[in-house]
Structures are given as structure tokens and as C-alpha cells.
Design a protein around this motif. Sequence first.
Motif, PDB file in Angstrom:
ATOM      1  N   ARG A   1      -0.125   1.006   8.073  1.00 54.45           N
ATOM      2  CA  ARG A   1      -0.515  -0.410   7.979  1.00 54.45           C
ATOM      3  C   ARG A   1       0.431  -1.238   8.827  1.00 54.45           C
ATOM      4  NH1 ARG A   1      -0.010  -4.945   3.177  1.00 54.45           N
ATOM      5  NH2 ARG A   1      -1.370  -6.498   4.175  1.00 54.45           N
TER       6      ARG A   1
ATOM      7  N   THR B   1       0.813  -1.233   0.000  1.00 54.99           N
ATOM      8  CA  THR B   1       0.000   0.000   0.000  1.00 54.99           C
ATOM      9  C   THR B   1       0.836   1.268   0.000  1.00 54.99           C
ATOM     10  OG1 THR B   1      -0.066  -0.005   2.419  1.00 54.99           O
ATOM     11  CG2 THR B   1      -1.804  -1.214   1.251  1.00 54.99           C
TER      12      THR B   1
ATOM     13  N   VAL C   1      -7.793   1.114   1.760  1.00 57.33           N
ATOM     14  CA  VAL C   1      -6.914   2.220   2.144  1.00 57.33           C
ATOM     15  C   VAL C   1      -7.417   3.531   1.537  1.00 57.33           C
ATOM     16  CG1 VAL C   1      -4.613   3.184   1.784  1.00 57.33           C
ATOM     17  CG2 VAL C   1      -4.867   0.820   2.541  1.00 57.33           C
TER      18      VAL C   1
ATOM     19  N   PHE D   1      -4.795  -1.735  10.624  1.00 58.98           N
ATOM     20  CA  PHE D   1      -4.283  -0.395  10.323  1.00 58.98           C
ATOM     21  C   PHE D   1      -4.386   0.466  11.579  1.00 58.98           C
ATOM     22  CE2 PHE D   1      -5.888  -2.221   6.444  1.00 58.98           C
ATOM     23  CZ  PHE D   1      -4.980  -1.854   5.471  1.00 58.98           C
TER      24      PHE D   1
END
Length: 969
Positions: A132, A61, A117, A138
Motif C-alpha cells: 500500500r 492494513t 485488500v 496499491f
Amino acid sequence: MEWIDIRYVIWIVIACLATAFIQYYWMKKRDSASRPGGDDKIEPLQAEQVMKHMAYHDVLTDLPNRYMLQEKLEEAIENCSKSGKDAAVLYLDIDRFKSINEMMGYNTGDAFLKFAVQRIRNVIHPEDQLFRLEGDEFVVLVQGTDEEEAVELSNSIIQCFARPFYLHHYEFFLSVNVGICLYPRPGLEEQSLLHSAQAAMVYAKKQGKNRFHLLDQEHYEHLNQKSELELELYRAVERGELGAYYHPQICLETGKVIAIEVLLRWDHPQKGVIGPNLFIPLAEENGLIVPIGEHVIRQACLQMKKWLDEGSPLQFISVNISARQFLQSDVLLTVKEALKESGLPAHFLELEITESVMIEVERTERILHDLKELGVRISLDDFGTGYSSLYYLKRLPIDRLKIDRSFVQDSVNDLSDANIVRAIIAVARSLKLEVIAEGVESKEHLTFLQQYLCDQVQGYFFGEPFPAEQMKEAVDEIEQMLPMYTMNYRQTEASRLEEEFRLAKQDLMDLLRQQQGMMMKIEKVEGKFIHTLCEGDLMYRLGFVSEQIVGKELSDFLPAEKAALKLEYYERAWQGEENVLYEGSMNGIYYIASLRPVYRQGKVVEIIGSCVDITEKKQVEERLRKSEEKYRLITDNMSDLIFMIRSDGTVSYASPSFETVLGHSPAELHNQQFIDYIHPEDHHFLHKQFQHMSRTKKAIVLQFRCIDSAGEVVVLEANATPVFYTDGKLRKVVVAARDVTEQKRAEELVRKSDRLTVVGELAAGVAHEIRNPLTAIKGFIKLLENDQVKPQYFQIMMEEMDRIEMIVTELLMLAKPQALQLKPVHIRGLLSSVTALLETQAIMNNIQIQLEAEERLPVILSNSGQLKQVFINLLKNAIEAMPQGGNITLSAYASGEMLCVEVKDEGSGISQERLERIGEPFYSTKEKGVGLGLMISQKMIKQLDGQLTIESEVGKGTTVKVELPLQQR
């Protein structure tokens, strides 16, 4: 020794990998820059930035990871001290993310995380930081905030997950749980900020998911106490502060203590004795329960063995096994080792499991069955509070049910609890299980349980748990005081007998209900036959239930016609006829019934009826009837002969085609000996074939000759299949045959034609082979006529004459019938003589012949002259196959019941196409020649009941293998 945080170890590893990657990348760029047109060299500062980004960010991510979060938390805590404002840590966990990975694969899961996200980023403020940690977890770090803003942001995150996610044409609905921790708060330490937020998230998840939880002051204190207790528990295990206490279990029928349950207590040096309800859940969470449980099992076995050696009458000792220990450890191995170490027989140990182990029912069932095979007793603890499925009671090998204390404590005041306790006792007794009630704390509890025939009890009414050394005194005291509080013996015994009678009656009805047939009792009341009992599986399959038949006449549940017919059978049985049989059917189910009268004082008082399902038998009979009709129709209209022969040789059935093929009608053949229609020369052959078939119980295919009505010979090809009785005796033989007379005549014509063709081709080959030397001789004679005489001419002409003579000799040998004269042959000596004969020829061609034969080869019964000619031919072929010289290996050895001789050369080999044609009468392995040597060799070996095979590969040589039988001819 100081503990090293594993996270820093992981960070170091990642940093090293990143450094190696950057160095490799920098070297590649430097190499490319050194070439014309190469890129500029990466600056060291740029490499350091790339390395740092990789170490502090998530690969998937590109969010900051756990290591960046640690640094940012420290900055946030410092800013709180300076600004006086709060910081909030929001710990996020996405529900059911694992199911996406399992159903759709990790690529889809990664794509979903990227979408998630993006949604979270859309609802948080630009200055908020998103991290994360791992998987679907998260963290949002918010600075300069308060409780109201943190709650509002958490709600926004939860709402953003309310909309479905669309991935690869699929729609997903997922939710998120949020744990909120604000800093600073009293009692909250800086290093536990992230852990506290995670604890709040776990609490939200336990409350039903898709929600948030704000960690309050009470929760902070609870977490601190829990952390402190957890640390002390580790030390307690090391110091041996956990000890075993024992609580008696009393049999209400005898008033004796029959078992002892092991209870764990924590003897804390400052807080005193701590009960298991405080530290056992904590041990379950951190995994300490596994070593603690193993220790308790070992101690319980040792203590029980000690009591038994002292003469204690205890029947077993009971040990609680937690779900985590049961499912995550090798509990079977632990029990085996504890029993072996203590010397305690397995039936003196009982393990108490809770219903929570049923979450993995298949594994639980396997482990419990293994423990039962070992001999260990199994008790189901806290029954009624968990996964209380009666299916598990039927499926699992359980010995005892334990009623939870929560039902017992209110059973004398709450009718619902009383009914639950009574129901559990009834279920246990119906399933032949023992039942024990825990939580007995008053005389009323004891009286209630005794009244409803509970087997055993346990509770503080009989005293507190005690250490091992107080066992004898405690047991004596309990057994002395129990008679003062229990019900009157006669009253209890009457209730118990009544219950046993009820259970026996129930067992009988269960037995009748489970039988595949149907049982009936009929009495004659005022001239009417009334059914007083009807039960069994057949009754339900006929479409009835017991209430439709019991107390009723036949006409009440059957059509009038069927009822009238069955009344005749009932009347016959009532008149005293034994074993009245009749058949009936209902709803496609066929049955046969047997009626028998029952006498009292010489008079029939009732009829007992027993019915058995014969539907399958009827269906088989019907299928056989239809099949017989169908196949008889087929056989009656086919040209092939179908007939059946009994074991005595007579014909039981013959198809109409017999009249067409043999001129004999089926009626003429019926009950006649089939052998009378067989050609006399085939009688012996058929007799042997049928004996073989009867012995092997296998079908056979054979050809034989019959005599038709006109006296002509008819050749039949038949497939004969034997049919046997259950005792293995031959019942009949089913034969399917066809007329192959014309086919046999045609094959004979073809065979004669083939012989002429082979002779012609062989003659052509021989003529061609003889013509060559004759032409050469003719040429030399012309030269002699012209006075051109040279000595070598005569030598060449003599060689050609020898060649003609050899060809003629081989032809004569092939054609000449030879009577076999079998004598003992020493194969090693024979091969030595063959090698000696051809040694000179081999040396002239630069070839070495190696003889490899075992010292003690068995003597065979054969013809030495023929064998010698065979191996001479084979060695000559091998020599001619190696014009450049080489080695020939001649080996002999015994293999099973055969003597094997192999001739192996190093020549150029033979192609597969030529290999397939070897052995044809006019084909040779050489460029010239008619192949007579191989033909003669194969003929001789075949006469000796042997076999000759050739294996070859181009460029790798040829191996000829001769196999001769060792047994006497």
C-alpha cells in the motif's frame, strides 16, 4: 547542492518515532519486571524487530509500504538479471474511494480498504507481493512472469471489484484501474519503474476507468521525451528562453488592426522555436504555467503601455490565461500588480479564458466579476469545444466570443461547420457580444466570415506571429493588403444594415416579451378587428401564445360572450375615443386594458392596446372584504368596545357592545365627537396622549373615564392603534376597550385593606421595639426599690430612654408631611460633615470611614437636611453591620445626568432572601429594629426624584447606592 529524496526524510522521522516508542515501551516493561510478579524484560533484538516492522508497514492494513517496495524492487531487478525472467509492477488505483470518505466518514473508508485488500489477496498468487502506497493506491510486485500473465492478473483484479461491497447495511460499487510495467524493457530505466507503472495507470484512467494499460515501447519513449522536455522547461524558465510573440486581430468593418494577442514561444538553443502546443500542456501538469502566466501578463502590460506611448491606435492587448492559473492562483492580484507596475489603464487589457474554467462556475463567476469591476475585458476562447452552455454566456460578464479554429478551417467545405460558425455569430450578436474567428488561413475563410458579419478575424492568412519590434511594419502591411481580399463595401454595408434591422426588430420583440404586461395592435380589415401583434408575459400567464392571437379575431380564441363584450370597447376606440378602459379575467388572472386609437392623415388606422395584471390587487381587495366581514362579525358579537376615530375626532365605527356598556347605540355615536362622551376631567389627559401617539406613530395603552347614558362614570382600559396615510398623516385610530369599573373598585378596597395591614404590622413592630427598653427600665426601678443602687444602672436606663426617643422621632419624621425646600447643595461638604458627626462612634467600634469624592462635583438642587439624615442612617447601618471593625468607603461621583453616592462596608453581607424584603415598613437589616431608618431614607430620596439601591453578598459586605438628578427641578 544535491537533492534529498523527501521519502527518505519521512522514513527517518518514522524510524525516530518508532525508536522512541520502543524505548518507552522497554522502560515500562523493565519497571514492571523490577516489581514482584512483573513481566520479563524485552530483549533488544525483539525491540529492533518491532521498530523495523513499524517503519516498513502500513498502520491500517499491515501491508508493506512504499519504503519496503523500494527494497523489493531492487531485489526484483537483481533477480531479473540473474534469472533472465521478467518482473511486473501493477499499479492499482481505486475509483470513487474519496466519495466513501466524504459520505460515510473515514472509519467506513478504512473498513472498505481492509475489505479491498482482502479481495486483492484472494486473486493474486501467494508469492506475489502486495504493497500500500497511500490512500487508495496499491502496488502488486510479480516476479518471474511475462506479459500474458501480467495482463491476466490485472483482469482478475478488475473483476474482483465488479462485485458490490457491503458495509454498514450499505451497498457500494467501485472500480479499479491498473497500470502495468514490465522489466526489463528497452529504454526503461530501473529508477523509473514505479513511475512508469503509475503513468500507465493514469493513461488507463483517462481512457474511461475500470480498465488496465500495459506500457509499450512507444509509451516508454514518450515518457522519456516528456521527462527530458520537462527538465529542459525548468531550465528554460530560469534562463529566460520563453519569449512573447504577437498576432494581430482585425476588425472586418473597418479593415484595421484593433488588437494584438500575446503568444508564447520557446526559443530552444538546439531545437529552435518550439510551439506552445508542445510545452504548455506540460507546464499545466507540473504547475510551471502559474509563474509563466504571471510573467506573460506583466510583459504584455508593459509592452502595450510602450506602444500606446508611441501613438499606437490599438484598442487592447489579449492574454491567454490557463485554467490552472485562473483557479489556483490569485489572478486578480497579479493583474492589479501588472497594471500598477506598467501604468496601463485596465480597459487596454483583455484576458482570454477557456471553457475548462467552468468546472468551478461559482468561483469563476466571482473572479470574472472582480476583474470586470477593475475594468479588464474578458474573452471566451475556443468557444464550442468545451462546456459550451448558453447559460454561462448569460451569467458571466463576457465581452467577446472566440470561435475555435477547428470550425473555421472546414467552414467553406463542411456544411455542418459552416452552420456552427453562423450559429455562434448569431448567438453572440443576439447577446450583444463581440465575436472573433481564429484560424483564418485563406481568402475563402475571410469572405465567408465577412458575409455572415463576423466582427473580427485572426489567423495565418495575415502572417506569422511576430516579435514586438516588428509590430508597426506588420500592422501596416496587413491594413494595406486587406482591401484586396474583402467583399464590396456596399454589399457588406447592405448586409450589415439588414442584420442591424433584424436585430433591432428582435430587440423590440424581446423587450415586449419581457414586460410584465401585454401589448396589442389591432387593425380593422373588411369590418373585422384583426390582431396584428400580441406579446408580453401576461399573454403567457393568461394561457395563450402569440400564434393563437396574431392574425385572429376575438371570437377565434375567446368565448362568444366575452368576445362580444370586448368588441364594444374595440369599436369605441376605433371611433376615436381616447383611453378606453375595461377589466377582464382568464384562468384566474385579472387584468385591466387600455385602448388608444392611432391616426394617420386624420384617420384611425389601428388600435394600440396595453394590458396590466391586477390579480394581486383583486386578491387583496377580496381578502380585505372577507377580513372585514369576519372581523365585523366578531366585533358585533363581543363584549369589548371596538371603535374607530377619524383624525378630526369623529367616530366612524362603533361596535354594538357600546349599547350594553355605555347605553349609547352605534348609530347615535356615528359621526359624533368622541370627546363629548369622556369625563371632563380626562379631556386634557386624552388630548396629550393622542398627540403623543400621533408624534411617535406607536400604539398606546391608557385608562380614562366615560359618562354613560344614565350619567354614571364608567372606567375604560383601552389599546389605541394609529393608522397613517402613505404621506405620514394620521388617517384614523382603532381603539379596543373594556369596562374595568368594577376592577378599579375592587383594587381600591384592597388598597385600603393593605394600608390597614401595613399600619397594624408597623404598630406591632414599634410596640415590640418600645416594650424592650421599657421592660429593662422597669427591672432597674425594681432594683432601686430594693436599695440595690449602682451608678451604671442609671446610665443603662438613660440609654434605653434615648432609644425610645429615637424610635418616636423616626416615627414622627416618617408620618409628618414635609414641604420640600430646595437649595443648592455641595455634596462633598455635606458628606464631610456627616463623616465628622459619626467619626467618634466609628473609632469606638474600630472602624475607619474613608471619603472618596471628586474635587469638582456639580452642585445639586436639593434639601440638605433630608440628605444629611439619609447618609447618617446609611452610615449607622454600616457601622452596626461590622461589630468586628473594618473599613467603610463613602464615595461620590457624577455619572451622566445623575450624582451618585455609594456607602460600602465590609460586614457579613445580607442574604438574597432578606435583600428582597428590605424596604418593607416593618422589616430591618438588623436582628432588632423596625427598619424605620431605611424607610425614612427611601422616602426622602424618592421625594428628591432619586433612587436608592442595595447590592450585597454574604461574607463580602454591602453597597448602598444613592442616585440624585443633576438637572434643575
